[in-house]
Design a protein around this motif. Sequence first.
Motif, short mmCIF file in Angstrom:
data_model
loop_
_atom_site.label_atom_id
_atom_site.label_comp_id
_atom_site.label_asym_id
_atom_site.label_seq_id
_atom_site.Cartn_x
_atom_site.Cartn_y
_atom_site.Cartn_z
N ALA A 1 22.21 48.55 20.48
CA ALA A 1 22.77 50.14 20.24
C ALA A 1 22.07 50.63 19.37
N LYS A 2 21.51 49.89 18.45
CA LYS A 2 20.73 50.56 17.42
C LYS A 2 19.30 50.62 17.66
N TRP A 3 18.84 49.73 18.49
CA TRP A 3 17.55 49.86 18.83
C TRP A 3 17.25 50.88 19.90
N ASP A 4 18.34 51.08 20.85
CA ASP A 4 18.37 52.00 21.84
C ASP A 4 18.43 53.59 21.29
N ALA A 5 19.00 53.75 20.15
CA ALA A 5 19.28 54.87 19.66
C ALA A 5 17.74 55.21 19.03
N TRP A 6 17.03 54.31 18.51
CA TRP A 6 15.60 54.36 17.92
C TRP A 6 14.76 54.98 18.81
N LYS A 7 14.88 54.04 19.92
CA LYS A 7 13.95 54.25 20.97
C LYS A 7 14.10 55.42 21.76
N PRO B 1 16.62 43.65 21.64
CA PRO B 1 17.43 42.66 21.45
C PRO B 1 18.32 42.21 22.68
N GLY B 2 18.91 40.96 22.78
CA GLY B 2 19.28 40.57 24.06
C GLY B 2 20.68 41.04 24.18
N MET B 3 21.25 40.95 25.54
CA MET B 3 22.41 41.76 25.79
C MET B 3 23.58 41.34 25.29
N PHE B 4 23.58 39.98 24.51
CA PHE B 4 24.72 39.57 23.81
C PHE B 4 24.74 40.21 22.33
N ASN B 5 23.68 40.73 22.15
CA ASN B 5 23.77 41.31 20.51
C ASN B 5 23.87 42.71 20.82
N MET B 6 25.36 43.11 21.05
CA MET B 6 25.40 44.48 21.46
C MET B 6 25.09 45.52 20.31
N ARG B 7 25.37 45.08 19.14
CA ARG B 7 25.14 45.91 17.94
C ARG B 7 23.97 46.38 17.70
N ASP B 8 23.21 45.28 17.71
CA ASP B 8 21.71 45.55 17.36
C ASP B 8 20.89 46.29 18.70
#
Length: 85
Positions: free
Chosen positions: A55-61, A46-53
Amino acid sequence: MGLKEEFEEHAEKAKTLPESTSNENRLVLYGLYKQATVGNVDTSRPGMFNMRDRAKWDAWKAIEGKSKDQAMNDYIAKVKQLLAA
């Protein structure tokens, strides 16, 4: 009880975690859940302005490549650890 049933049971128990559960622990659970149910990340970051998603994507990655069974086992262990705390 099979692994999948135990995983689903602990996914329900995870919904009862106290509000005081840290975001870091919640992200770990999210990443493990997604890896266990979907597998490796299948979307773009997700784009840098969508911090919540993001962070979730990074945790999954961060756990990409872990087998679904191992992710289920790790998820169960993490839920047990958080409920015991």
